[in-house]
Design an enzyme around this catalytic site. Structure first.
Site, PDB file in Angstrom:
ATOM      1  N   TYR A  66       0.856  -1.179   0.000  1.00 26.57           N
ATOM      2  CA  TYR A  66       0.000   0.000   0.000  1.00 26.57           C
ATOM      3  C   TYR A  66       0.892   1.229   0.000  1.00 26.57           C
ATOM      4  O   TYR A  66       1.879   1.286   0.745  1.00 26.57           O
ATOM      5  CB  TYR A  66      -0.901   0.020   1.238  1.00 26.57           C
ATOM      6  CG  TYR A  66      -2.297  -0.505   0.969  1.00 26.57           C
ATOM      7  CD1 TYR A  66      -3.206   0.267   0.254  1.00 26.57           C
ATOM      8  CD2 TYR A  66      -2.690  -1.755   1.409  1.00 26.57           C
ATOM      9  CE1 TYR A  66      -4.477  -0.205  -0.010  1.00 26.57           C
ATOM     10  CE2 TYR A  66      -3.955  -2.235   1.154  1.00 26.57           C
ATOM     11  CZ  TYR A  66      -4.850  -1.461   0.440  1.00 26.57           C
ATOM     12  OH  TYR A  66      -6.105  -1.922   0.167  1.00 26.57           O
ATOM     13  N   GLU A  68      -0.448   4.855  -0.515  1.00 28.58           N
ATOM     14  CA  GLU A  68      -1.172   6.121  -0.701  1.00 28.58           C
ATOM     15  C   GLU A  68      -0.246   7.295  -0.416  1.00 28.58           C
ATOM     16  O   GLU A  68       0.579   7.252   0.496  1.00 28.58           O
ATOM     17  CB  GLU A  68      -2.382   6.216   0.227  1.00 28.58           C
ATOM     18  CG  GLU A  68      -3.599   5.444  -0.262  1.00 28.58           C
ATOM     19  CD  GLU A  68      -3.683   4.071   0.357  1.00 28.58           C
ATOM     20  OE1 GLU A  68      -4.783   3.516   0.387  1.00 28.58           O
ATOM     21  OE2 GLU A  68      -2.638   3.546   0.794  1.00 28.58           O
ATOM     22  N   ASP A 243      -6.833  14.346 -24.139  1.00 27.23           N
ATOM     23  CA  ASP A 243      -6.823  12.913 -23.873  1.00 27.23           C
ATOM     24  C   ASP A 243      -6.147  12.248 -25.077  1.00 27.23           C
ATOM     25  O   ASP A 243      -6.748  12.113 -26.137  1.00 27.23           O
ATOM     26  CB  ASP A 243      -8.258  12.413 -23.699  1.00 27.23           C
ATOM     27  CG  ASP A 243      -8.342  10.916 -23.434  1.00 27.23           C
ATOM     28  OD1 ASP A 243      -7.313  10.222 -23.581  1.00 27.23           O
ATOM     29  OD2 ASP A 243      -9.439  10.439 -23.105  1.00 27.23           O
ATOM     30  N   THR A 272      -3.496   6.616 -21.562  1.00 25.23           N
ATOM     31  CA  THR A 272      -3.253   5.277 -21.058  1.00 25.23           C
ATOM     32  C   THR A 272      -1.797   4.939 -21.367  1.00 25.23           C
ATOM     33  O   THR A 272      -1.129   5.624 -22.142  1.00 25.23           O
ATOM     34  CB  THR A 272      -4.165   4.244 -21.734  1.00 25.23           C
ATOM     35  OG1 THR A 272      -4.052   4.385 -23.162  1.00 25.23           O
ATOM     36  CG2 THR A 272      -5.609   4.437 -21.330  1.00 25.23           C
ATOM     37  N   LYS A 275      -2.313   0.539 -25.312  1.00 28.41           N
ATOM     38  CA  LYS A 275      -2.639   0.972 -26.671  1.00 28.41           C
ATOM     39  C   LYS A 275      -1.357   1.182 -27.500  1.00 28.41           C
ATOM     40  O   LYS A 275      -0.487   0.325 -27.517  1.00 28.41           O
ATOM     41  CB  LYS A 275      -3.509   2.228 -26.629  1.00 28.41           C
ATOM     42  CG  LYS A 275      -4.851   2.032 -25.916  1.00 28.41           C
ATOM     43  CD  LYS A 275      -5.729   3.265 -26.070  1.00 28.41           C
ATOM     44  CE  LYS A 275      -7.089   3.067 -25.447  1.00 28.41           C
ATOM     45  NZ  LYS A 275      -7.065   3.258 -23.981  1.00 28.41           N
ATOM     46  N   ARG A 281      -1.512  -2.055 -18.804  1.00 28.02           N
ATOM     47  CA  ARG A 281      -2.793  -1.351 -18.710  1.00 28.02           C
ATOM     48  C   ARG A 281      -2.728  -0.394 -17.522  1.00 28.02           C
ATOM     49  O   ARG A 281      -2.535  -0.811 -16.372  1.00 28.02           O
ATOM     50  CB  ARG A 281      -3.931  -2.353 -18.521  1.00 28.02           C
ATOM     51  CG  ARG A 281      -4.104  -3.304 -19.688  1.00 28.02           C
ATOM     52  CD  ARG A 281      -5.370  -4.114 -19.550  1.00 28.02           C
ATOM     53  NE  ARG A 281      -6.536  -3.265 -19.665  1.00 28.02           N
ATOM     54  CZ  ARG A 281      -7.103  -2.905 -20.822  1.00 28.02           C
ATOM     55  NH1 ARG A 281      -6.589  -3.320 -21.961  1.00 28.02           N
ATOM     56  NH2 ARG A 281      -8.165  -2.155 -20.846  1.00 28.02           N
TER      57      ARG A 281
END
Length: 480
Positions: A66, A68, A243, A272, A275, A281
């Site tokens: 974790y 954060e 985008d 992303t 692609k 991903r």
């Protein structure tokens, strides 16, 4: 088999053996997925093949952390190695795209867009309202202040490209969260040419006065002049958000330069990392300095714990994209799209905008008497993997559609060139010419069912296999 291929084969074979000892059905599905991808013509514009290095990077113990917060400022202890990973991913992104700031935490493109939206709202709306209330930070606001601020945050204007013109769901499509959190309107394309008309966008922006102007696309087969889009945004006082999820690889590979490179002109650029960029991903945000501190609050603003193992894979993929070989690849992606488009046109097919100058070819299948759903399904039967897509002013709507979208990044990764993509066009046209719409139970014309002519699927599979065998996927990778 080379030493490298032997190492890769051993790594995957042993990994699958470990998986098989716990859940053999998952191991079998994984083996079958590789076999299916090796034996089909993958032409989905949003898919690619990540390198073994990228794929292997995701399967590590970074998955167990974790983290954060941000680099050097975590809410959990023991994140020093995650700091290294995230810092490297951001460094490669900044250097690759020439951006002042990069944020590697978003889990996906939609997460990147949501983070960007709220970062813009925090920067453009929350900040000025804090000053108006005489507060140094949000903790000093009263409940009445918050009620007013919530009204302001939820009532801002967003202007993006419409879905049927080639925009994305997150650009203000009503069923998407972007269409619910903003007062939104959309711009389309010229009804005759189907091309983006900057004068029409300017007129729409002047009339609507958006806080955010979005540029970018998921199914527009042309390039965009981002210098003009920035002019329009500046004229109406909007933040320009781009985008570039679909064409980030063409930006990274320097196929799109000058006014066609969004990064110098956009206040915030999202993408992303898969692609055309050929990574794992995930999502990525690039920003000008004035928005950096707002974007850096992505967690806890929108995001939860970052996926450290995926950020590590992003760093590897971005390092790969900084190599000269990636520029060669990116140019070939664009050249192959032109070859595919020309192959369709010479065989009488109808293309949205009449062609392409990026990695996307959008075929209007109404000339074959089919819906996009029928065409997509028939092609899949023949081993050609695509996705149906709306065309401008689509009479069949967003579910059945009237188009099929093709992309060249994946097969270019396999080594396909001009001759192969011309052959792909021949195969696709042959399948569609030999597909007929089915009938409903009531005897009417169906938008979903279809009939594929005898022998068409078999001959398409055979012709595809000949090309695919010459360009194997992950050559040398053998699973035991």
């Amino acid at each position: 088999m080379t030493d490298q291929s032997a190492l890769i084969s051993s790594a995957y074979s042993q990994a699958l053996s470990v998986i098989e000892s716990v859940e053999p059905r998952i191991a079998e599905a994984t083996r079958k997925e590789l076999a299916d991808q090796r034996s089909s013509l993958k032409l989905i514009a949003s898919e690619n093949y990540a390198s073994p290095a990228v794929l292997l990077t995701m399967g590590t113990w970074f998955s167990d952390k974790y983290a954060e917060g941000t680099v050097g400022h975590r809410f959990y202890a023991g994140c020093q190695n995650v700091d290294t990973v995230e810092a490297l991913a951001a460094e490669h992104a900044r250097e690759l795209f020439g951006a002042p700031y990069a944020y590697a935490q978003p889990h996906s493109g939609i997460d990147a867009n949501l983070t960007a939206f709220w970062s813009i709202l925090a920067h453009r709306v929350e900040g000025p309202w804090l000053e108006k209330f005489g507060a140094k930070n949000v903790n000093e606001l009263t409940e009445a202040d918050w009620e007013t601020l919530r009204g302001e945050l939820g009532n801002q204007r967003l202007l993006g490209m419409s879905l049927d013109a080639g925009g994305h769901l997150t650009h203000g499509f009503r069923p998407n969260i972007s269409g619910k959190m903003f007062y939104q309107q959309q711009y389309g394309t010229d009804p005759e040419t189907q091309l983006l008309d900057y004068d029409l966008v300017r007129a729409k922006a002047r009339e609507f006065q958006p806080l955010i102007l979005i540029a970018g696309y998921s199914a527009y087969p042309r390039r965009i002049n981002f210098a003009k889009m920035r002019e329009i945004a500046d004229e109406v006082g909007a933040t320009l958000m781009v985008d570039m999820a679909h064409f980030a690889g063409l930006v990274a590979g320097k196929v799109f330069t000058g006014d066609e490179d969004p990064v110098p002109f956009a206040h915030i650029t999202t993408t992303t990392t898969h692609k055309s960029l050929r990574g794992p991903r995930g999502g990525l945000i690039l920003a000008q300095e004035e928005y950096a501190s707002s974007v850096d609050r992505g967690c806890p603003l929108v995001l939860g714990g970052p996926l450290s193992h995926v950020m590590a894979a992003k760093a590897v993929a971005l390092a790969e994209a900084r190599q000269d070989s990636f520029r060669t690849y990116a140019q070939q992606v664009a050249d192959n799209a032109k070859s595919l488009a020309d192959g369709f046109l010479t065989r009488g097919a109808k293309l949205v905008t009449g062609g392409t100058d990026n990695h996307i070819v959008l075929l209007d299948v109404t000339s074959f008497g089919l819906t996009g759903r029928q065409a997509e399904s028939a092609l899949l039967d023949a081993g050609v993997v695509t996705n149906r897509n709306s065309v401008p002013n689509d009479p069949n709507g967003a579910w059945y559609t009237s188009g099929v979208r093709f992309g060249t990044p994946a097969l270019t990764t396999r080594g396909f060139g001009h001759d192969e993509f011309d052959k792909v066009a021949e195969l696709v046209v042959d399948v569609l010419k030999n597909t007929r719409p089915g009938s409903t139970k009531a005897g009417g014309a169906s938008k979903a069912t279809y009939e594929l002519g005898d022998g068409v699927a078999d001959r398409t599979h055979a012709a595809s296999a000949e090309m695919l065998d010459k360009h194997p996927l992950y050559p040398g990778l053998e699973l035991t």
